[in-house]
Design a protein around this motif. Structure first.
Motif, mmCIF file in Angstrom:
data_model
loop_
_atom_site.group_PDB
_atom_site.id
_atom_site.type_symbol
_atom_site.label_atom_id
_atom_site.label_comp_id
_atom_site.label_asym_id
_atom_site.label_seq_id
_atom_site.Cartn_x
_atom_site.Cartn_y
_atom_site.Cartn_z
ATOM 1 N N ASP A 336 11.346 -5.609 40.866
ATOM 2 C CA ASP A 336 10.901 -4.209 41.188
ATOM 3 C C ASP A 336 9.643 -4.827 42.003
ATOM 4 O O ASP A 336 9.362 -4.358 43.632
ATOM 5 C CB ASP A 336 11.128 -3.673 40.860
ATOM 6 C CG ASP A 336 12.285 -3.320 40.133
ATOM 7 O OD1 ASP A 336 12.421 -3.148 38.365
ATOM 8 O OD2 ASP A 336 13.214 -3.558 40.953
ATOM 9 N N ARG A 356 12.063 -7.325 45.352
ATOM 10 C CA ARG A 356 14.094 -6.944 45.749
ATOM 11 C C ARG A 356 14.284 -6.168 46.970
ATOM 12 O O ARG A 356 13.688 -5.660 47.355
ATOM 13 C CB ARG A 356 14.482 -6.093 44.419
ATOM 14 C CG ARG A 356 15.708 -5.285 44.433
ATOM 15 C CD ARG A 356 15.906 -4.570 43.404
ATOM 16 N NE ARG A 356 17.031 -4.315 43.436
ATOM 17 C CZ ARG A 356 18.095 -3.458 43.832
ATOM 18 N NH1 ARG A 356 17.154 -3.412 45.005
ATOM 19 N NH2 ARG A 356 19.256 -3.412 43.814
ATOM 20 N N GLU A 357 15.805 -6.742 47.490
ATOM 21 C CA GLU A 357 15.509 -5.484 48.950
ATOM 22 C C GLU A 357 15.965 -4.353 48.650
ATOM 23 O O GLU A 357 16.151 -4.145 46.588
ATOM 24 C CB GLU A 357 16.960 -6.435 49.355
ATOM 25 C CG GLU A 357 17.128 -7.232 50.017
ATOM 26 C CD GLU A 357 18.520 -7.941 51.214
ATOM 27 O OE1 GLU A 357 18.461 -8.906 51.259
ATOM 28 O OE2 GLU A 357 19.509 -7.827 50.746
ATOM 29 N N GLY A 358 15.676 -3.186 49.216
ATOM 30 C CA GLY A 358 15.998 -1.815 48.995
ATOM 31 C C GLY A 358 15.117 -1.047 48.037
ATOM 32 O O GLY A 358 14.822 0.198 48.829
ATOM 33 N N TRP A 359 14.311 -1.326 47.544
ATOM 34 C CA TRP A 359 12.686 -1.132 47.119
ATOM 35 C C TRP A 359 12.555 -2.371 46.895
ATOM 36 O O TRP A 359 10.974 -1.288 46.639
ATOM 37 C CB TRP A 359 13.326 -0.073 46.210
ATOM 38 C CG TRP A 359 14.193 -0.226 44.845
ATOM 39 C CD1 TRP A 359 13.400 -1.367 44.102
ATOM 40 C CD2 TRP A 359 15.078 -0.683 44.229
ATOM 41 N NE1 TRP A 359 14.201 -1.444 42.496
ATOM 42 C CE2 TRP A 359 15.158 -1.018 43.472
ATOM 43 C CE3 TRP A 359 16.123 0.474 44.817
ATOM 44 C CZ2 TRP A 359 16.463 -1.080 41.727
ATOM 45 C CZ3 TRP A 359 17.465 0.947 43.105
ATOM 46 C CH2 TRP A 359 17.104 0.083 42.362
ATOM 47 N N ILE A 381 11.818 -7.814 56.110
ATOM 48 C CA ILE A 381 11.201 -6.795 55.780
ATOM 49 C C ILE A 381 12.412 -5.080 55.592
ATOM 50 O O ILE A 381 12.051 -4.215 55.302
ATOM 51 C CB ILE A 381 9.634 -6.474 56.046
ATOM 52 C CG1 ILE A 381 9.309 -6.035 55.366
ATOM 53 C CG2 ILE A 381 9.914 -6.371 57.765
ATOM 54 C CD1 ILE A 381 7.144 -5.263 55.634
ATOM 55 N N LEU A 382 13.354 -5.632 56.720
ATOM 56 C CA LEU A 382 14.167 -4.524 56.846
ATOM 57 C C LEU A 382 14.659 -4.809 55.957
ATOM 58 O O LEU A 382 15.195 -3.150 55.870
ATOM 59 C CB LEU A 382 14.756 -5.045 58.553
ATOM 60 C CG LEU A 382 14.437 -4.906 59.931
ATOM 61 C CD1 LEU A 382 14.992 -5.485 61.042
ATOM 62 C CD2 LEU A 382 13.227 -4.025 60.303
ATOM 63 N N HIS A 383 15.172 -5.589 55.406
ATOM 64 C CA HIS A 383 16.015 -4.848 53.907
ATOM 65 C C HIS A 383 14.819 -4.320 52.793
ATOM 66 O O HIS A 383 15.067 -4.241 52.564
ATOM 67 C CB HIS A 383 16.885 -5.708 53.570
ATOM 68 C CG HIS A 383 17.390 -6.678 54.156
ATOM 69 N ND1 HIS A 383 17.172 -7.359 55.227
ATOM 70 C CD2 HIS A 383 18.926 -6.681 54.042
ATOM 71 C CE1 HIS A 383 18.622 -7.802 56.706
ATOM 72 N NE2 HIS A 383 19.228 -7.229 55.697
ATOM 73 N N GLY A 384 14.442 -3.022 53.611
ATOM 74 C CA GLY A 384 13.900 -1.706 52.167
ATOM 75 C C GLY A 384 12.714 -2.415 51.988
ATOM 76 O O GLY A 384 12.908 -2.364 50.632
ATOM 77 N N LYS A 385 12.377 -3.753 51.957
ATOM 78 C CA LYS A 385 10.904 -4.237 50.845
ATOM 79 C C LYS A 385 9.412 -3.682 51.706
ATOM 80 O O LYS A 385 8.917 -2.792 52.820
ATOM 81 C CB LYS A 385 11.071 -5.499 51.609
ATOM 82 C CG LYS A 385 11.977 -6.509 50.800
ATOM 83 C CD LYS A 385 11.913 -7.620 51.013
ATOM 84 C CE LYS A 385 13.266 -9.291 50.151
ATOM 85 N NZ LYS A 385 13.011 -9.623 49.740
ATOM 86 N N CYS A 386 8.728 -3.915 51.462
ATOM 87 C CA CYS A 386 7.744 -3.077 51.139
ATOM 88 C C CYS A 386 6.247 -4.222 51.056
ATOM 89 O O CYS A 386 6.428 -4.368 49.431
ATOM 90 C CB CYS A 386 6.947 -1.482 50.649
ATOM 91 S SG CYS A 386 5.510 -1.252 50.834
ATOM 92 N N ASP B 106 21.599 0.225 44.082
ATOM 93 C CA ASP B 106 21.091 1.318 45.052
ATOM 94 C C ASP B 106 21.962 1.988 45.704
ATOM 95 O O ASP B 106 20.540 3.047 45.825
ATOM 96 C CB ASP B 106 21.616 -0.050 46.548
ATOM 97 C CG ASP B 106 20.749 -1.013 46.277
ATOM 98 O OD1 ASP B 106 20.831 -1.964 45.107
ATOM 99 O OD2 ASP B 106 19.224 -1.299 46.767
ATOM 100 N N SER B 112 16.593 3.468 47.731
ATOM 101 C CA SER B 112 17.131 2.666 48.528
ATOM 102 C C SER B 112 18.387 2.952 49.514
ATOM 103 O O SER B 112 19.339 3.726 48.972
ATOM 104 C CB SER B 112 17.258 1.165 47.276
ATOM 105 O OG SER B 112 18.566 0.152 48.452
ATOM 106 N N ILE B 114 20.124 0.163 50.801
ATOM 107 C CA ILE B 114 21.043 -0.501 51.159
ATOM 108 C C ILE B 114 22.187 -1.134 50.058
ATOM 109 O O ILE B 114 20.823 -1.879 49.099
ATOM 110 C CB ILE B 114 19.677 -2.334 51.353
ATOM 111 C CG1 ILE B 114 18.236 -1.760 51.950
ATOM 112 C CG2 ILE B 114 20.791 -3.195 51.459
ATOM 113 C CD1 ILE B 114 18.561 -1.914 53.550
ATOM 114 N N VAL B 318 2.876 -2.054 54.824
ATOM 115 C CA VAL B 318 4.482 -2.281 55.420
ATOM 116 C C VAL B 318 5.091 -2.181 55.134
ATOM 117 O O VAL B 318 5.498 -2.641 53.841
ATOM 118 C CB VAL B 318 3.843 -4.043 56.475
ATOM 119 C CG1 VAL B 318 4.892 -4.019 57.807
ATOM 120 C CG2 VAL B 318 2.210 -4.669 56.666
ATOM 121 N N GLY B 320 9.662 -2.095 55.509
ATOM 122 C CA GLY B 320 10.869 -1.545 57.203
ATOM 123 C C GLY B 320 11.760 -1.095 55.857
ATOM 124 O O GLY B 320 11.999 -1.029 55.512
ATOM 125 N N SER B 321 12.830 -0.764 56.966
ATOM 126 C CA SER B 321 13.865 -0.139 57.017
ATOM 127 C C SER B 321 14.976 -0.585 57.673
ATOM 128 O O SER B 321 15.087 -1.055 59.350
ATOM 129 C CB SER B 321 13.737 1.277 57.070
ATOM 130 O OG SER B 321 14.374 1.902 58.022
#
Lengths: 449, 404
Positions: A336, A356-359, A381-386, B106, B112, B114, B318, B320-321
């Motif tokens: 996380d 983790r992807e999503g959050w 990063i498009l998969h919900g990562k920050c 999710d 989330s 995703i 930064v 992404g989504s």
């Protein structure tokens, strides 16, 4: 403004019982020399602080050994020499100016006459009289400490920690809860004081010595801007208070305030130095269920357990697998929260890939030791990562250090375990050796031993 | 639902992507009946999104050949597989590339969007990874594109990726990707507050949807950046307050100009193109202390985003989504309502700049790659006359973004 009261302090007064000194860096990467320095009086908005103890943080080491200029806002000229490093410390300040009182003035004059040394080294304006409560310890110590004009909120004998990050309390950033980077007195690695860029230190030969981050705590006395001084509870043991001025606050703050780790979270920490272990401690008090520590030093496995680390990864012992693959397996998809606490671009990218992807959130705390940029695969990063970064773990010094101090005093936060060694100022280079060899977390350097 | 014994494959027309970058070819394909938890849809209209173009041009994985591209569409349910109760034959639906199974960690969390229960499986259906398309002549399988494949008269989509429609078809089409992505990014990912300053890099459909979203959430300053100076007018109509043409800044970088305009950097910077160097520039344009950069563009991923390590320490982030952080089944109906609720001024009509028939699909590719359109709505044969409830728009309606 001219500071009318005090004279410069020569930190090695012949008649005094104790030595006054500072550890000066005269060549990048070379041992510091403990020598006599002159510390000027504070100017307006500044305080002069008697350092009680200080500790070595890896950021001191990073800049101590840096020989080349690094592009960007954090840069250090080639062959930066004659610097007083140190930015994690605890000290005492005292206030000189008080309302005029005839009675006190007369008593003071008597005392001044009695003490030749005192009379020689202390000059005061007729309107200003020292606080009588303060006077006796002052005379006993034969030291007069001082604050410049426009300094409010500090009193004689206050326990304080200096911080490398300012809090002016007036600018947009200081007024907002979303930011901890004061925009009026921006953080910068500069050789002088923040308001006028000049220095308050000179060596015995009269040559100017440079400040470090406006703190310069490897000195028995230092001058710090009022926006960089935080009052702390005197019940705090000095070595512990010291930790709150950088390492412990950065790590605990990052978990508690910046990431806002929730109970049950999984956390991965890259680098189990003092900052990384402080992140672990912060994650522990926030109720994280899995705290994965990554470090090349196998001894950090056992040490990490004391700080709440539940799983240890040594990258050299993984064979074919990468660290991020192992973390993704351990956490069933990625952690996380991932924290980078070293300062290496490749690890920042690894930390990002382990989230983790999503959050999943990656928090960068390390100061990149070569100034190199780090890379993020854009599709990932498009998969919900920050990914986010912070100086000082998102902590607002004057507001949050007292909160962390209270958490320590009520035993919620455990900080004593960070202190693994102690030395006197004359042995400060031992502290460097211990840290570089990975044998210490925090080594307290006492000024008065 | 009892098994439909009349489930048969359907033969129909599809626009095939056979070679990277070559015009799409119309072929007769066979579309298998829907399996459990799947829905076969008759497409009414579809639109071209730049992500389709990015994959159309890509020679290597994750692009696959031959495939049926397209993922922005509106359709009607033709038949359903076992276990489908959400929709029935005859329902108007919008397929979405982003699933919402409703059961995984999710989907159950608001942090989330995703879905980890039904992740996208390249080239095939999400549950079994296999294709429902084949060439009618040879039976050779054809790859799906991100579980939608709308450049076909019929397609099969998982029920987790279906949202009931309810507004005019060409508007609903936009909600299946571009507008949802843009408005969602402003609303959910950035959570723009009133008074914010915002920079939008790329004024294509997604960037303009971001603009709309920021305006609806009270942003005070919306700076639009685009290499095409003609985007200034449409940008202003949709809510930008300032326009920057990167070629017209007298040698200064875009981030320098933005920092000057905003007194230090924007609160939120959105990258809506898919260029990693622009993503880095967007990062530099964000404010210290709390500046957030939101990455929406899908790049061909040749180069990663390069972030200066010392700069990020100053409180920047930064994120992404995909799909603007929106959960399709939950949030598309909300956006549809925003469109119907005239007060909020979600000007979906402005995004539709061209309409054409399915046979002209390659014209849509040309228009988009030349920067001459926002959204081309491609109507399947017979769909426009029978199904359309809004008045038909002229094919080219003289929008500012078209070159003379």
């Amino acid at each position: 403004m001219e500071d009318k009261c005090p004279e410069p302090i020569h930190c090695k007064v012949p008649a005094a019982a104790r030595r006054r000194a500072a550890a000066v860096c005269r060549a990048a990467g070379e041992p510091l020399t403990v020598e006599e320095v002159v510390v000027d009086p504070p100017r307006a908005y500044e305080l002069r602080i008697k350092i009680v103890c200080t500790s070595l943080c890896h950021s001191d080491v990073t800049f101590w050994r840096m020989k080349v200029r690094i592009a960007g806002p954090i840069s250090f000229p080639i062959a930066r020499v004659r610097v007083i490093f140190g930015h994690e410390a605890f000290g005492k300040c005292s206030l000189l100016r008080f309302p005029f009182s005839v009675l006190l003035f007369e008593n003071f004059c008597a005392l001044a006459e009695d003490s030749a040394w005192f009379g020689l080294h202390f000059k005061f304006h007729e309107k200003d009289v020292p606080n009588p409560d303060f006077l006796w310890p002052v005379i006993r110590d034969r030291v007069v400490e001082s604050v410049g004009e426009h300094v409010e909120g500090f009193a004689a004998g206050d326990s304080v920690v200096p911080t490398f990050l300012s809090q002016c309390s007036e600018c947009t950033d200081c007024k907002s809860s979303r930011s901890n980077v004061c925009s009026k007195y921006r953080f910068a690695v500069r050789p002088g004081m923040p308001r006028d860029d000049t220095t308050r230190f000179r060596d015995a030969g009269g040559s100017p010595l440079h400040h470090f981050l406006g703190v310069s705590s490897f000195s028995e006395y230092t001058v710090v801007d009022v926006t960089q001084v935080v009052k702390v509870d005197p019940a705090l043991p000095p070595p512990t208070a010291c930790l709150l001025s950088c390492g412990a606050s950065t790590g605990v703050g990052a978990a508690w305030k910046l990431a806002k780790v929730e109970p049950g979270s999984s956390v991965a920490i890259f680098g189990l130095g003092a900052v990384g272990l402080a992140v672990a401690e912060g994650a522990r008090i926030c109720g994280a269920s899995k705290i994965i520590g990554v470090d090349l030093n196998p001894e950090k496995d056992e040490l990490g357990k004391k700080f709440g680390v539940t799983h240890f990864i040594n990258p050299k012992e993984l064979g074919e697998k990468t660290v991020s693959q192992v973390i993704i397996e351990m956490t069933d998809g990625g952690a996380d929260y991932c924290f980078e606490c070293i300062g290496l671009a490749a690890l920042m990218s690894d930390a990002f890939q382990s989230s983790r992807e999503g959050w999943g959130k990656t928090i960068i705390l390390g100061v990149e030791m070569h100034g190199a940029p780090f890379s993020i695969p854009s599709r990932e990063i498009l998969h919900g990562k920050c990914v986010m970064g912070s100086l000082f773990g998102g902590v607002k010094p004057k507001q949050d250090i007292p909160i962390l101090a209270e958490k320590y005093l009520n035993k919620e936060l455990e900080l004593d375990k960070f202190i693994t060694h102690e030395v006197a100022l004359k042995d400060i280079n031992t502290a460097f050796d211990l840290l570089l060899q990975g044998k210490s977390l925090r080594c307290t350097i006492w000024m008065d031993k | 639902m009892e098994e439909n014994t009349e489930k048969m494959p359907i033969r129909c027309k599809a626009a095939m992507s056979k070679v990277a970058g070559e015009p799409l070819e119309m072929e007769e394909v066979e579309v298998a009946p829907p399996r459990a938890h799947e829905v076969r849809i008759r497409i009414l209209c579809t639109s071209l999104c730049h992500t389709d173009v990015t994959f159309w041009r890509m020679k290597d994985l994750p692009a696959m050949y031959p495939s049926i591209l397209g993922h922005e569409a509106t359709g009607v349910v033709e038949s359903v597989g076992d276990g489908v109760v959400e929709v029935a034959v005859g329902d108007t639906v919008v397929p979405v590339f982003s699933a919402q199974c409703g059961d995984c960690a999710d989907c159950l969390s608001d942090r989330s969007n995703i879905c980890s229960g039904l992740p996208i499986r390249p080239g095939g259906m999400p549950r079994d990874g296999r294709s429902r398309f084949s060439f009618a002549s040879t039976g050779e399988p054809i790859h799906h594109f991100i579980s939608v494949s709308s450049f076909s008269e019929y397609t099969v989509v998982d029920v987790a990726e279906i949202v009931p429609g309810g507004i005019p078809h060409e508007m609903a089409c936009l909600l299946s990707c571009c507008v949802s992505t843009g408005v969602g990014a402003a609303w959910k990912v950035a959570a723009v507050e009133p008074g914010s300053s915002v920079a939008v890099f790329g004024l294509g459909a997604v960037g303009l949807a971001v603009t709309q979203g920021c305006r609806m959430h009270g942003a005070k300053r919306i700076i639009g950046i685009d290499l095409n100076p003609e985007k200034r007018e449409i940008g202003k109509r949709l809510g930008i307050t300032d326009f920057i043409d990167p070629n017209g800044t007298d040698g200064r970088t875009v981030s320098e100009v933005i920092k000057e305009m905003t007194g230090g950097g924007a609160d939120y910077c959105f990258e809506c193109i898919g260029s990693t160097s622009v993503m880095a520039e967007a990062f530099k344009s964000s404010r210290m202390g709390w500046g957030k950069t939101i990455v929406l563009g899908v790049s061909n991923d040749v180069a990663p985003i390069s972030i200066p390590s010392h700069d990020i320490l100053r409180g920047r982030s930064v994120v992404g989504s995909l799909f603007g952080g929106l959960k399709p089944k939950t949030d598309i109906p909300i956006l549809a309502q925003m469109y119907l609720d005239k007060e909020l001024e979600l000007a979906l009509e402005e995004f539709v700049t061209h309409e054409m028939g399915f046979d002209d699909i390659n014209t849509a590719l040309e228009l988009l790659t030349q920067g001459k359109c926002l959204r081309c709505i491609i109507w399947m044969d017979g769909a426009r006359e029978k199904e359309n409830v809004v008045k038909v728009k002229p094919k080219e309606n003289g929008r500012a973004c078209e070159a003379a």
